[in-house]
Design an enzyme around this catalytic site. Structure first.
Site, PDB file in Angstrom:
ATOM      1  N   TYR A  26       0.795  -1.288   0.006  1.00  0.00           N
ATOM      2  CA  TYR A  26       0.190   0.074   0.055  1.00  0.00           C
ATOM      3  C   TYR A  26       0.832   1.207   0.084  1.00  0.00           C
ATOM      4  O   TYR A  26       1.478   1.563   0.920  1.00  0.00           O
ATOM      5  CB  TYR A  26      -0.990  -0.009   1.070  1.00  0.00           C
ATOM      6  CG  TYR A  26      -1.922   0.970   1.394  1.00  0.00           C
ATOM      7  CD1 TYR A  26      -2.458   1.604   0.284  1.00  0.00           C
ATOM      8  CD2 TYR A  26      -2.287   1.418   2.713  1.00  0.00           C
ATOM      9  CE1 TYR A  26      -3.413   2.766   0.493  1.00  0.00           C
ATOM     10  CE2 TYR A  26      -3.336   2.411   2.774  1.00  0.00           C
ATOM     11  CZ  TYR A  26      -3.754   2.964   1.713  1.00  0.00           C
ATOM     12  OH  TYR A  26      -4.602   4.469   1.871  1.00  0.00           O
ATOM     13  N   HIS A  34      -2.764   7.394  -1.186  1.00  0.00           N
ATOM     14  CA  HIS A  34      -3.591   8.193  -0.180  1.00  0.00           C
ATOM     15  C   HIS A  34      -2.319   9.030   0.476  1.00  0.00           C
ATOM     16  O   HIS A  34      -2.842   9.624   1.507  1.00  0.00           O
ATOM     17  CB  HIS A  34      -4.409   7.481   0.708  1.00  0.00           C
ATOM     18  CG  HIS A  34      -5.425   6.945  -0.143  1.00  0.00           C
ATOM     19  ND1 HIS A  34      -5.714   5.416  -0.060  1.00  0.00           N
ATOM     20  CD2 HIS A  34      -6.333   7.189  -0.933  1.00  0.00           C
ATOM     21  CE1 HIS A  34      -6.850   5.101  -0.718  1.00  0.00           C
ATOM     22  NE2 HIS A  34      -7.198   6.294  -1.250  1.00  0.00           N
ATOM     23  N   ASP A  43     -10.016  10.778  -3.156  1.00  0.00           N
ATOM     24  CA  ASP A  43     -10.558   9.263  -3.584  1.00  0.00           C
ATOM     25  C   ASP A  43     -12.113   9.124  -3.348  1.00  0.00           C
ATOM     26  O   ASP A  43     -12.576   8.500  -4.208  1.00  0.00           O
ATOM     27  CB  ASP A  43      -9.550   8.327  -2.833  1.00  0.00           C
ATOM     28  CG  ASP A  43      -9.832   6.970  -3.266  1.00  0.00           C
ATOM     29  OD1 ASP A  43     -10.147   6.735  -4.449  1.00  0.00           O
ATOM     30  OD2 ASP A  43      -9.419   6.098  -2.754  1.00  0.00           O
TER      31      ASP A  43
END
Ligand code: ADP
Ligand code: SF4
Length: 689
Positions: free
Chosen positions: A170, A173, A266
């Site tokens: 990940y 973001h 997002d």
């Protein structure tokens, strides 16, 4: 049966060593349940798999104690104890033939480590960004980076041993370590991990390679990454480093899961972004990699999904919110039941609850988070053992949901609505600027009950006590809603301010009913803090009014921080030319002026206006309740119960009204002990001493 034009959504997709059964990918999403309410989280994920999502992912799973984002409730992979609940999630997802994916996360300079008390780490010495903690992250040296890679590798191995099919590295973001190394503004290093793009991507490359080497033979290795931050040249732009980064790492992962950052961008609300809003930023990805690609964009229409795949924008349809609003969306497409899809309205109440560290709730899906706790299923309800005649008074979200659920349970339902239009507050509010998609709350339910032979709907039928007593029903649900106060009383004002000199004080209901202050500048006084005042201000500007937005709060619409909208609301009002005044409380309205108390300067300020619209609080429309409660004629009329639901019981969010409408019917079947608990609780295990 499914329409052939949707076949492509049901084609399997090879992702490294595993194969997704279809193109429906429930992307990692927070839900406020996670490790603190693991049974609820497991029940919720199982429902998604049952509903046909081919891949079901965990939320952020922090893999080391230096990534502790308390008080937020995600999952952890800190030690083998976490394998217990994560393993159970895998088991229930597999039960329905779906793949289970885990998102390994490390929040780096975003983690305050309030619980673990570890010093946060990141690419540079920087204050921790979350929640304005007076805490700093320290710059990782080369030995920290070696530790970090080892922790990540160990977590990937644990994930494999726990049974997961896919592991997400990940970097999305703006809130994880590999992303923080990647972004120029966070990385001021002069070693091999700083400077040119290849160096800033080094850690991400190493993590992908480590993970492939450790588990890549059996697990798909996914990279989740933002490619644009909507900050222009101040942040990542897809035309520049967003594109270059994907090109450099193009063939390393088995799947690219690409988004825009940060989370607020997002997960934009429908007020600010339409279905498919990420395509402009992520469409390039498939041109620079041969690996499969997943995108999100609040897709609720199967036609839009098919189009995105056919146009070569994506291979998988990623969804968080559409899978929350309708966990059975894929199954409905497969079974040719497109009209049954309960479309997400893009309100972000789900995100708000998570941001408040509470188990998530959904406006459209009242069973979300209740799957384990109450045993509620989003699609089915047991047929009533005893069929009743139920009269529902009022067809707002509470009344409509009660009618739908009672209809499903097999009751004989009469729904009476005073006005010509169904939908109550939803029909009114959805006509305000930007809220059109909220109408889906009404449209889904009206569509469902219109096909139920056991639900009869009567419009233009304002019922009084006499009608109800003559109705011949067993149960009455009063869903008569609430009205906005027009006297300014609310959180800040416990008593109504004086209004003199003919300058009107109006409420949001007045505005929705078409009433307006006389020509001239208007003031919107917001003591509600959510969305209503800002959309009314927008409406006033649209009508050419000079508008001033005044609030006792330190920010415009402070509660919308939880729905990830606060900054964009403030920005929109500013762009529309609305004058914004914070920390001001209404004192009086007096002949062409309104007086306010400035809590910072501690003085009074007077503003010229032709009227004030005060958005403060609501009162229940419960006159019928007061007339019926304890009424001796009820028994003679054969009415066993009269119950208030929705805003008539307690004014609140639309989500609360839908939930209460649903719960009313469930409780009718299985009455709840008023002194007991209506749901199962999660219990901690207390260690023996
Ligand atoms: P909720 O959010 O609780 O569903 P709403 O305010 O959205 O409440 O909806 C309440 C609905 O009830 C409105 O559409 C209103 O017209 C209707 N209503 C109010 N009083 C009566 C009544 N006496 N008979 C029939 N309908 C009523
Ligand atoms: Fe969609 Fe709102 Fe439900 Fe979230 S709460 S899934 S945004 S309808």
């Amino acid at each position: 049966m499914r329409d052939a034009r949707y076949d492509i959504l049901f084609e399997p997709l090879a992702i490294g060593p595993v194969t997704a059964p279809n193109r429906f990918y429930q992307v990692p999403h927070c839900n406020g349940m996670g490790r603190k309410f693991p049974n609820a989280m497991i029940g919720m994920r199982e429902t998604k798999a049952e509903g046909g999502w081919g891949i079901v992912a965990t939320e952020q799973c922090d893999f080391h104690i230096t990534s502790d984002i308390e008080p937020y409730t995600e999952t952890n992979m800190w030690d083998s104890g976490d394998e217990l609940y994560l393993g159970r999630m895998v088991e229930v997802v597999h039960r329905h033939g779906s793949l289970a994916s885990i998102e390994l996360a490390h929040s780096g300079q975003d983690a305050g480590n309030l619980y673990s008390r570890e010093i946060p780490i990141g690419p540079a010495h920087r204050p921790v960004s979350a929640m304005h903690h007076p805490i700093q992250a320290r710059a990782m040296d080369l030995s920290d980076i070696a530790d970090y890679r080892r922790w990540h590798r160990r977590a990937a191995l644990r994930a494999r041993d726990t049974g997961f099919d896919m592991v997400v590295v990940y970097a999305g973001h703006n809130n994880t370590v590999p992303g923080q190394f990647f972004y120029k503004r966070h990385n001021d290093r002069s070693d091999a991990y700083g400077g040119v793009l290849e160096n800033r991507l080094r850690l991400l490359r190493e993590l992908i390679e480590d993970t492939k080497e450790a588990v890549g033979d059996t697990m798909a290795v996914v990279v989740r990454m933002a490619v644009d931050e909507l900050m222009g040249p101040d942040g990542l732009e897809w035309q520049n480093e967003g594109r270059d980064a994907i090109a450099i790492l193009a063939e390393l992962p088995d799947l690219w899961d690409v988004t825009i950052g940060n989370w607020a961008n997002d997960s934009q609300t429908s007020r600010f972004a339409a279905e498919g809003y990420q395509e402009d930023y992520v469409a390039f990805v498939k041109q620079v990699t041969s690996k499969p690609v997943a995108i999100v964009g609040r897709y609720t229409s199967p036609d839009a999904m098919v189009s995105a795949i056919r146009r070569g924008v994506t291979d998988l349809i990623g969804a968080a919110r559409p899978s929350i609003a309708d966990p059975f969306l894929p199954r409905k497409v497969e079974e040719g039941r497109i009209d049954d899809i309960r479309e997400c309205i893009g309100c972000n109440i789900c995100a708000a609850w998570n941001n408040l560290s509470a188990p998530s709730r959904c406006t459209q899906n009242p069973t979300f988070g209740e799957e384990w706790r109450r045993g509620w299923h989003p699609e089915t309800i047991a047929r009533a053992a005893k069929t009743s005649r139920i009269l529902i008074v009022g067809a707002g979200p509470a009344g409509l949901e009660a009618a739908r659920t009672a209809g499903l349970a097999g009751h004989h339902v009469t729904l009476a609505e005073a006005s010509e239009e169904l939908g109550g507050r939803v029909s009114r509010e959805a006509r305000l600027p930007g809220l059109a998609e909220w109408m889906r709350v009404r449209d889904y339910r009206v569509g469902q009950i219109s096909r139920m032979a056991n639900v009869e709907t009567f419009r233009e039928s304002r019922l009084d006590v006499g009608h109800i007593l003559e109705s011949g029903v067993d149960h009455v649900a009063l869903a008569t809603g609430a009205s906005w106060r027009a006297d300014g009383v609310g959180l800040s004002l416990r008593e109504a301010p004086p209004v003199t000199g003919g300058t009107p004080l109006l409420s949001p209901d007045d505005i929705m009913d078409g009433r307006r202050p006389p020509d001239g500048p208007v003031i919107v006084f917001d003591d509600d803090g959510y969305t209503m005042a800002s959309v009314i201000a927008e409406q006033m500007v649209t009508e050419g009014r000079e508008t001033c937005f005044v609030t006792p709060a330190p920010l415009v619409a402070p509660w919308t921080e939880h729905t990830l909208e606060q900054e964009v609301i403030e920005e929109r009002l500013d762009r529309l030319g609305v004058t914004i005044l914070v920390r001001h409380t209404l004192v009086a309205v007096d002949g062409g002026e309104a007086a306010f108390h400035d809590s910072l300067a501690r003085r009074e300020r007077r503003i010229t206006c032709s009227g004030v619209i005060s958005v403060t609080a609501r009162l229940p429309n419960d006159a019928l309740w007061h007339a019926l409660n304890g009424n001796a004629d009820l028994e003679k009329a054969g009415i066993c119960s009269v119950t208030r639901i929705g805003d008539c019981y307690g004014p609140g969010l639309i989500a609360a009204a839908v939930y209460q409408g649903h719960r009313y019917v469930r409780d009718l079947e299985a009455p709840v002990d008023p002194d007991g608990l209506p749901f199962r609780r999660e219990r901690h295990v207390i260690e023996a001493t």
